[in-house]
Design an enzyme around this catalytic site. Structure first.
Site, PDB file in Angstrom:
ATOM      1  CG  ASP A  78       9.905  64.167  -3.293  1.00  6.24           C
ATOM      2  OD1 ASP A  78      10.843  64.010  -3.557  1.00  6.24           O
ATOM      3  OD2 ASP A  78       9.683  64.191  -1.945  1.00  6.24           O
TER       4      ASP A  78
ATOM      5  CB  VAL B 252      25.067  68.150 -12.373  1.00  5.81           C
ATOM      6  CG1 VAL B 252      25.023  66.663 -13.408  1.00  5.81           C
ATOM      7  CG2 VAL B 252      23.936  67.750 -11.445  1.00  5.81           C
TER       8      VAL B 252
ATOM      9  CE  LYS C  25      29.344  66.676  -4.488  1.00  9.22           C
ATOM     10  NZ  LYS C  25      27.864  66.881  -5.490  1.00  9.22           N
TER      11      LYS C  25
ATOM     12  NE  ARG D 237      31.421  77.001  -8.293  1.00  9.25           N
ATOM     13  CZ  ARG D 237      32.454  77.130  -9.255  1.00  9.25           C
ATOM     14  NH1 ARG D 237      34.139  76.962  -9.685  1.00  9.25           N
ATOM     15  NH2 ARG D 237      31.857  77.890  -9.670  1.00  9.25           N
TER      16      ARG D 237
ATOM     17  CB  CYS E  81      26.746  71.311  -2.989  1.00  7.36           C
ATOM     18  SG  CYS E  81      25.524  71.201  -4.044  1.00  7.36           S
TER      19      CYS E  81
ATOM     20  NE  ARG F   7      17.993  73.537  -1.630  1.00  9.90           N
ATOM     21  CZ  ARG F   7      18.145  72.225  -2.681  1.00  9.90           C
ATOM     22  NH1 ARG F   7      18.295  71.205  -1.703  1.00  9.90           N
ATOM     23  NH2 ARG F   7      18.819  71.767  -3.429  1.00  9.90           N
TER      24      ARG F   7
END
Ligand code: SAJ
Length: 429
Positions: free
Chosen positions: A33, A156, A207, A214, A261, A325
């Site tokens: 990172d 996930v 994806k 959704r 997302c 976020r």
């Protein structure tokens, strides 16, 4: 293909669980990172993000000696890129690929013939081919012929990451068949779900379609709630009844759509074809305007906002996670404060979280003390279990607003609250 060493770039909500899971399955993993703080925290045996079970997993991975944490990548058999792809700062709603670009560049000096590079970050269509491949080829090696390159978007669900990482099906996109097979060999180390291989652009599209689908479904639930408010229907009851239909599964209305997302990915599809995506764009607008809609509900319930003492319960983007976020709860607290209310926020998963104009409370009692109204913004388990009698004892007023349909109406009314629930209008209110 046989893998001994793996380098995972990005140790956030996806990279850290992925690196740790590979490590506990026997690979030697270098977790990278660029944030010095993250590296220090992990080296001290702590974890910088909350996800159920993650701390134990990371500590096991580090104790086993298989997971080491570093600021820089090293040579390895495979590289997994799991860095964020936020929306850019400008108003164009374009993906900011700077983290993907920087991570790809950092791999170049360490890339060797036969390596596998996998992009996991959710990305606009063609990113793997048009952005990542050319950067990696600066090494002098050709994608496909000299090294393998694949795209497998993570799928996930935050709150369930450790289970879903292993159980969910994975779509692996190839730039050539051998790359996809190498990707399958890598993930087969721990994935128990199906591993599905597909062609070049499909996996990126899949994806984005999942999260867009959704988003649209939540948008329609939010519009149903607004209609219910206006025409005097109880949306929660209406949804329950509609969902008895064998082919209907309406999602839950709420204060808006957040997280890294669902609230972002639809824009990547729009970016690919703005003229072909009016429904997708409208769903985004509906969900993005839901915080303002909730502010209006609060204002109506109180007969104005200026100077009113408001306890805002929850700031994360959804229940039982610490992720702030794109959170609609933060947007609501910010607008309430901007409109002149005295807002005290309380986020149990991150009590220090600060919203511009509002005061952060470090305990529930602090947030509620002297408040005229309690606004439930996130349905954390601890908030669902609140005893309305106790809550009332801490407040000076008796108004409660539930934006998640989470509180037991009879119990809150019996405790003497004037309870307003999102999507419950007219006589049902
Ligand atoms: N929300 C509602 N009503 C609902 C469901 C969700 O208002 O009925 C809101 C939540 O409160 C939250 C937002 O939507 O603010 C998104 O939450 P979520 O639980 O729907 O999804 P994420 O963002 O936590 O995870 C999603 C998942 N995608 C799908 O279910 C299609 C996950 O599988 C993905 O891996 C993840 O996005 C990702 O990383 O892309």
């Amino acid at each position: 293909m046989d893998f001994q060493t793996l380098c995972v770039l990005g140790l956030g909500y996806i990279g850290l669980p992925t690196a740790s899971t590979f490590a506990t399955h026997g690979l030697r993993v270098i977790g990278v990172d660029v944030d010095r703080h993250v590296v220090d925290v992990l080296r001290n045996g702590e974890v910088h993000i909350y996800e159920p079970g993650l701390r134990t997993l990371v500590q096991a991975a580090i104790r086993s000696g298989n997971l080491v944490v570093s600021e820089l990548p090293e040579t390895a058999d495979a590289f997994v890129i799991a860095v964020p792809t936020p929306l850019g700062e400008d108003d164009g709603k374009q993906a900011d690929l700077s983290y993907v670009i920087a991570a790809s560049e950092s791999v170049v000096p360490h890339l060797r013939p036969g390596n596998l590079v996998v992009l996991e970050s959710t990305s606009p269509p063609r990113t793997t081919l048009d952005v990542v491949a050319p950067i990696l080829e600066r090494s002098g090696l050709q994608a496909g012929s000299d090294f393998h390159l694949a795209y497998t978007p993570e799928r996930v669900l935050p709150g369930q990451i450790l289970r879903e990482l292993i159980e969910n099906a994975r779509v692996i996109r190839w730039i050539d068949r051998a790359s996809a097979e190498a990707g399958r060999d890598l993930y087969a180390i721990f994935v128990r779900g199906e591993i599905l291989l597909t062609d070049a652009t499909t996996a990126e599209m899949v994806k984005l379609m999942e999260n867009t689908y959704r988003d649209i479904n939540i948008a329609v639930a939010n519009e149903f709630a607004r209609v219910s408010d206006r025409i005097g229907v109880d949306i929660w009851e209406a949804i329950e009844l509609a969902n008895r239909h064998p082919r209907i599964d309406i999602l839950r209305p709420g204060p808006g759509v957040g997280g890294h997302c669902v609230s972002i990915d639809p824009w990547f599809l729009v970016q690919a074809a703005p003229d072909l995506t009016p429904i997708i764009q409208q769903a985004r607008r509906t969900n993005d305007s839901q915080p303002a809609y909730v502010v209006n509900l609060v204002s109506q319930a109180l007969g104005g906002l200026s100077g009113r003492r408001i306890a805002a319960l929850g700031l994360s983007y959804k229940s039982d996670v610490d992720d702030l976020r794109e959170s609609p709860a933060i947007e609501i607290a910010r607008i309430l404060a901007f409109e002149g209310a005295e807002v005290r926020t309380y986020e149990p998963f991150d009590p220090e979280a600060v919203v511009p104009g509002a005061d952060p409370a470090t305990s529930l009692e602090m947030a509620l003390k002297g408040a005229e109204v309690a606004v439930l913004l996130v349905d954390h388990q601890t908030f669902k279990e609140l005893d309305p009698q106790q809550v009332k004892g801490m407040m000076s007023g008796h108004v409660a607003i539930d934006t998640r349909g989470a509180w037991d109406r009879a119990a809150w009314s019996a405790a003497g609250f004037e309870l307003h629930v999102l999507g419950v209008g007219g006589e049902n209110a």
